[in-house]
Enzyme design. Structure first.
Site, PDB file in Angstrom:
ATOM      1  N   LYS A  82      48.148  51.133  36.912  1.00  0.00           N
ATOM      2  CA  LYS A  82      47.522  51.105  38.238  1.00  0.00           C
ATOM      3  C   LYS A  82      47.167  52.537  38.610  1.00  0.00           C
ATOM      4  O   LYS A  82      47.977  53.453  38.400  1.00  0.00           O
ATOM      5  CB  LYS A  82      48.513  50.507  39.241  1.00  0.00           C
ATOM      6  CG  LYS A  82      47.947  50.301  40.645  1.00  0.00           C
ATOM      7  CD  LYS A  82      48.980  49.645  41.568  1.00  0.00           C
ATOM      8  CE  LYS A  82      48.437  49.350  42.958  1.00  0.00           C
ATOM      9  NZ  LYS A  82      49.444  48.686  43.827  1.00  0.00           N
ATOM     10  N   SER A 157      47.683  44.493  46.121  1.00  0.00           N
ATOM     11  CA  SER A 157      46.774  45.582  45.864  1.00  0.00           C
ATOM     12  C   SER A 157      46.607  45.918  44.381  1.00  0.00           C
ATOM     13  O   SER A 157      45.643  46.565  44.010  1.00  0.00           O
ATOM     14  CB  SER A 157      47.272  46.845  46.581  1.00  0.00           C
ATOM     15  OG  SER A 157      48.496  47.293  46.012  1.00  0.00           O
ATOM     16  N   SER A 181      52.321  43.360  46.350  1.00  0.00           N
ATOM     17  CA  SER A 181      51.170  43.838  45.580  1.00  0.00           C
ATOM     18  C   SER A 181      51.256  43.657  44.072  1.00  0.00           C
ATOM     19  O   SER A 181      50.282  43.915  43.367  1.00  0.00           O
ATOM     20  CB  SER A 181      50.901  45.309  45.896  1.00  0.00           C
ATOM     21  OG  SER A 181      50.320  45.442  47.163  1.00  0.00           O
TER      22      SER A 181
END
Lengths: 496, 480, 95
Positions: A82, A157, A181
């Site tokens: 990420k 997210s 997330s």
């Protein structure tokens, strides 16, 4: 077992065996995955940065280790991070215009540890700006599309990391989870994702959203893969004093523990508002567990409905000050020709932060401001204790808690973006777990209208191994985790 | 002015003399090139986390014990939020609700000899900010973050002080404590200790407190007095002309001897304090506190009393010698290796005289304590006279000599007290002055001094005057 | 609790964010919806409940007082927007 390097959905044990046998090399695997990303990611938008050259050089180095017979469990395993984990020498954007020009001068502990374990980093994945969002529509780099239906969101997210695994771009990826997330996009993309106990994994080098809630975790195609990867990330870190002072854990140790005798708590507050299709999927999954010998026990987590309100005080408050460092002085975006210092701050921040980030900074600034602290922040911390106590009480009678990960399947792009409250309520089942700091896992347990449905397992403090074991046993009996989306791409070439 | 009461509280920021910063493993050494002692953490890079230095806790607890304060077993760091170029994260990590030290007190001695207790509200740990340099950058400000993250102990007094003199006496006492406890190097010129003065005035003693101003970053005791006196007069003038004092932050300008409002601070100040989520509460127990208590160095008052007792000094001399830790250590080394009262004289008069004349710091004194002790011992054992000793002291101070004994030898400064060396000189002096010898023997014994002076002159001052006296007398008597 | 225009502008000043005049009404509306959601907390009696700041009531580990970091200025300033002579530059600040 497939030995074809072109088969995109191989799990870690298959890749390991092929690499060790020399069926294909790490370089061949890396090249294949990079080609697949080249072919399909224009539709998915899972990656912000592909570190092609570094990945190939890394692959060659890992091939040399494998050739010498020095491979560990993760040697040569391709991974994506990420884009909120700092990676030295590689752009680290946090999905924000603010850091579009930021090349990290150091690496996060997570990245360092996985590189040391032999993982090959393919690139950095897309996310909601500074991890604020539940749909991945709040990225400076555009939304991520759900590989199961590109008209739908992947969740957020960590949408890019979830979509990358779901699309067969990489077997595993990292994510962060502040209010859901990891678990929510894992659920929407049909992959397995786990957020460990707060403090299980170091936060050093992980760009902060809300410090007391943020925790790193992983996405994988199976609980077993998740266990292998997460194990390599754990362990005390002298650079993060909130990281639990325990050595690295072997989270694979309970994979073979049968479900028989496992006491599974079903919280009424998580089930009562589900629509009939979601209820049915949950019921099917729970029946499967019951048939494997688990005992289902009804429990109550009475303060659940106050978790989202408390979260929307705590997370914005922490983020409002965590993001004060972005001022255009030492790194990141700086506005053109500032007239004075105030103009530098104001324009740099206003031009480079997106709407949702600004929104949360404003809310957090307000709730911490003079005269409001007690009514908001202090109150939210008290609610946080009550939620924590709810879980403590429940775990007196159960070993794990099973619940939906989110209220439904992936929704359409643009469907909720204008209604911030509707978006926030997507995380109603995941947020309480962050407030309590407990480990939570999401795994695919069915589909509704060809879109994956996830079920969440919540565990006791530091009890990730049991969660992963229960999920693995479930996955031994079902094949929802093996389901693959069919990728279409604009050039009309066939899927590879 | 007499019907105004002055009310002063001081906030003293003391930089703790740790090796590394409070939240990063970076050197705190003063004077490095800009930003060469500013790490990822100090610069507030994305993704970094603070980790607290254990030494700052030991030093804060030592201070708390030194001012008889309550040591909080649970203390919590908070974030104080504001934007400023020298504050990299946009917040300062400090302690608001749960500081490490609370409710202490110290006694200061007033001009009339009485003592007064000054209460210390709290002392808390926090990080220092960097420095903004406003000159020479073509209309821009340069930011040096080397100082960012230097550990500070902020010591907050109650508004117990009633004059600029009391304030500076209190500040000096705190300075003495900090240096004796080895918490702070006390170097005010380098900013190791800075004072903020909260000043207000009110017409009558029991009226509510007047509106106060805060004058920040005063870095000498003299400036502290001047700033307070200026501020008191300014406030009284404002009030007497019917105006109102504005609550504000001011800066003292020593060049113009005036205070003026700071313009840079945010207009709407709202620090939005909340518990620092990157740092868990710090919990210490009694055994931790007791271990520090046992290791505490001697307090200045204890040291003064001991000097009085052990070295038979007057209270005044002992006070002078115990105030500054470096000086006290130096004196003690000299006094234990030589005659203590001579040591006291030499250290107070000669050494301190030179220190203040040359504006030196004790750390820069060029004469090792052992050499000064040797020098004193050579006086005691009659090898040199006091007068010669002063010339040797000068040579040592100017680094023309490094060893007392070697210098005496090389320069031939040894006192002549051997009779066989002196006797021929005495004989020849008497022989050369028959008239005076005659008068002496006739009963004009005052002339003894004349002969002694002649012998001293002949020997270049190196002869032992007592020895010469005896020799001259016996020679005159014998030949008479 | 609801915010008005004045409050939103004060907060924006504290947060150093610009607020375009045509955005203010929308901003007030969005914030008030969030505050409505947040205000649901007020229904819970939290008298005598100790606030929980971090998940596990743990205590802090401290580090030894040693210097392990060395000068990294050149590396860290490669990402800085504006520096000279090793200093970060900002528009002139008046004290």
């Amino acid at each position: 077992m497939t030995s074809d390097v072109n088969s995109p959905y191989q799990d870690l044990s298959v890749i390991r065996e092929n690499l060790d046998r020399g069926t294909y090399s790490c370089r061949e695997l890396t090249e294949t995955l990079l080609s697949r990303i080249d072919l399909h990611d224009s539709n998915i938008n899972a990656f912000i940065t592909l570190s092609r050259d570094e990945a190939l050089a890394g692959a060659d180095a890992q091939d040399a280790l494998i050739a010498r017979g020095e491979a560990g469990p993760l040697t040569g395993i391709p991974i994506a991070h990420k884009d909120i984990f700092c990676t030295e020498g590689v752009k680290t954007s946090a999905g924000s215009r603010m850091l579009d020009n930021f090349t990290a001068p150091y690496s996060a502990t997570v990245v360092e540890r996985l590189e040391a374990a032999g993982c090959v980093t393919l690139g950095k994945t897309n996310l909601d700006e500074f991890a604020m969002g539940s749909s991945n529509e709040n990225s400076f780099y555009g939304p991520v599309k759900n590989p199961w239906a590109t008209s739908h969101v992947p969740g957020g997210s960590s949408g890019g990391s979830a979509a990358a695994v779901a699309a067969g771009f990489c077997p595993v990826s990292t994510g962060t989870d502040t209010g859901g997330s990891i678990r929510q996009p894992a659920s929407m993309c049909g992959v397995t994702g786990i957020k460990p106990t707060y403090g299980r994994v170091s936060r050093w080098g992980m760009i902060a959203f809300a410090s007391s809630l943020d925790q790193a975790g992983v996405f994988a195609r199976s609980a077993r893969d998740a266990a292998v990867l997460l194990s390599a990330m754990t362990g005390a870190d002298p650079r993060d004093s909130t990281c639990i002072n325990e050595p690295a854990a072997d989270l694979t140790r309970e994979l073979n523990t049968q479900l028989s005798g496992l006491r599974v708590g079903i919280p009424e507050q998580y089930m009562s508002d589900l629509d009939s299709q979601m209820s049915d999927r949950m019921a099917d999954a729970l029946r499967e567990m019951e048939q494997a010998g688990a005992t289902l026990i009804d429990i109550s987590l009475p303060h659940t409905r106050y978790a989202v309100p408390a979260y929307y005080v705590i997370a914005p408050a922490e983020c409002s000050t965590n993001l004060s460092r972005y001022d255009g002085v030492r790194f990141g975006y700086r506005c053109e020709d500032p007239a004075d210092i105030e103009d530098l701050y104001k324009r740099s921040r206003s031009e480079a932060f997106g709407d949702e980030v600004k929104q949360r900074i404003l809310v957090g600034t307000f709730t911490l401001s003079a005269g409001y602290y007690d009514a908001y922040y202090h109150k939210a911390q008290q609610i946080r204790r009550l939620i924590h106590q709810d879980f403590d009480a429940a775990f007196n009678s159960v070993d794990v808690i099973a619940a939906p990960t989110c209220p439904g399947t992936a929704f359409q792009l643009g469907e909720k973006i204008s209604d911030n409250i509707a978006m926030y309520l997507q995380d109603i089942y995941t947020i309480p777990v962050n407030l309590a700091g407990l480990p939570g896992l999401s795994m695919p347990v069915g589909q509704i209208d060809d879109l994956p449905v996830g079920m969440q397992l919540i565990g006791r403090y530091l009890d990730e191994a049991r969660l992963l074991g229960a999920a693995h046993q479930f996955q031994q009996r079902t094949d929802w985790h093996l389901a693959q989306p069919t990728l279409k791409h604009t050039t009309g070439a066939s899927d590879v | 002015m007499s019907d105004w009461q002055i009310v002063i509280g001081l906030e003293i920021h003391a930089q703790l003399n740790t090796r590394s910063k409070i939240f990063s493993a970076v050197s705190t050494a003063f004077g490095a090139e800009p930003n060469t002692q500013a790490s990822l953490v100090d610069l507030g890079f994305p993704g970094v986390l603070p980790v607290t230095n254990e030494a700052v806790y030991e030093k804060a607890v030592a201070f708390g014990l030194g001012v008889s304060a309550q040591i909080n077993h649970r203390s919590v760091f908070d974030r104080k939020n504001y934007f400023y170029p020298d504050l990299p994260k946009g917040y300062q990590i400090t302690q608001l609700a749960d500081p490490i030290v609370e409710h202490g007190n110290v006694d200061i001695e007033l001009a009339d000899g009485s003592t007064k207790t000054i209460h210390i509200t709290r002392a808390h740990l926090e990080e220092d900010a960097g420095k903004s340099l406003h000159e020479d950058y073509a209309g821009e400000t340069g930011v040096d973050l080397n100082r960012a993250g230097t550990p500070l102990l902020e010591i907050v007094s109650e508004p117990d002080l009633r004059s600029a003199e009391e304030a500076s006496t209190y500040a000096r006492l705190i300075h003495k404590l900090l240096t004796s406890l080895d918490i702070c190097d006390g170097n005010m010129a380098e900013g190791s200790m800075r004072c903020d003065a909260n000043v207000s005035v009110r017409r009558y003693k029991n009226h509510p407190l007047g509106t106060r101003t805060e004058t920040k970053n005063i870095n000498s005791f003299r400036f502290l007095e001047q700033a307070i006196n200026y501020e008191v007069e300014r406030q009284i003038q404002v009030l007497e002309s019917g105006g109102r004092v504005t609550q504000e932050t001011r800066l003292y300008d020593p060049d113009r001897n005036e205070t003026r409002p700071m313009r840079s601070k945010e207009t709407a100040m709202d620090y939005r304090y909340f518990p620092e989520p990157d740092l868990l509460p710090v919990v210490i127990d009694d055994s931790y506190v007791e271990a520090i208590r046992e290791r505490l160095p001697e307090m200045p008052d204890e040291k003064r009393e001991r000097f009085e007792r052990a070295f038979e000094l007057t209270t005044e001399d002992a006070e002078t010698l115990s105030t500054n830790r470096a000086l006290a250590d130096y004196f003690e080394q000299v006094a234990t290796a030589s005659e203590p009262r001579l040591a006291s004289n030499w250290v107070r008069v000669e050494l301190l005289g030179r220190v203040s004349k040359d504006n030196f710091d004790m750390a820069q004194v060029p004469i090792p304590a052992s050499e000064l002790a040797t020098l004193i011992n050579r006086i005691s054992d009659d090898m040199i006279s006091g007068k010669i000793a002063k010339t040797i002291f000068e040579a040592l101070w100017n680094r023309e000599a490094s060893s007392v004994d070697a210098y005496i030898e090389a320069e031939g400064l040894k006192q002549v007290s051997d009779s066989s060396d002196l006797a021929p000189i005495v004989t020849s002096i008497i022989a050369a002055n028959p008239k005076q010898a005659e008068q002496y023997r006739a009963g004009k014994t005052k002339l003894l001094g004349f002969f002694v002076g002649q012998v001293m002159k002949e020997t270049g001052g190196r002869a032992n005057p007592k020895q010469v006296n005896d020799l001259v007398r016996s020679e005159l008597d014998a030949t008479g | 609790m609801a915010v008005n225009k004045e409050t939103v502008l004060t907060i924006a000043t504290l947060a150093h964010l610009e607020m375009a005049p045509d955005q203010i009404d929308d901003q007030i509306d969005r914030m008030n919806r969030i505050l409505d959601l947040v205000d649901e907390m007020q229904a819970v009696n939290t008298d005598d409940v100790e606030p929980l700041a971090t998940p596990f009531d743990q205590v802090q580990r401290l580090r030894p007082d040693v210097v392990t970091e060395s000068d990294q200025r050149d590396k860290l300033q490669t990402v800085a927007p504006r520096t000279t002579d090793g200093l970060y530059l900002v528009p002139r600040v008046v004290e």
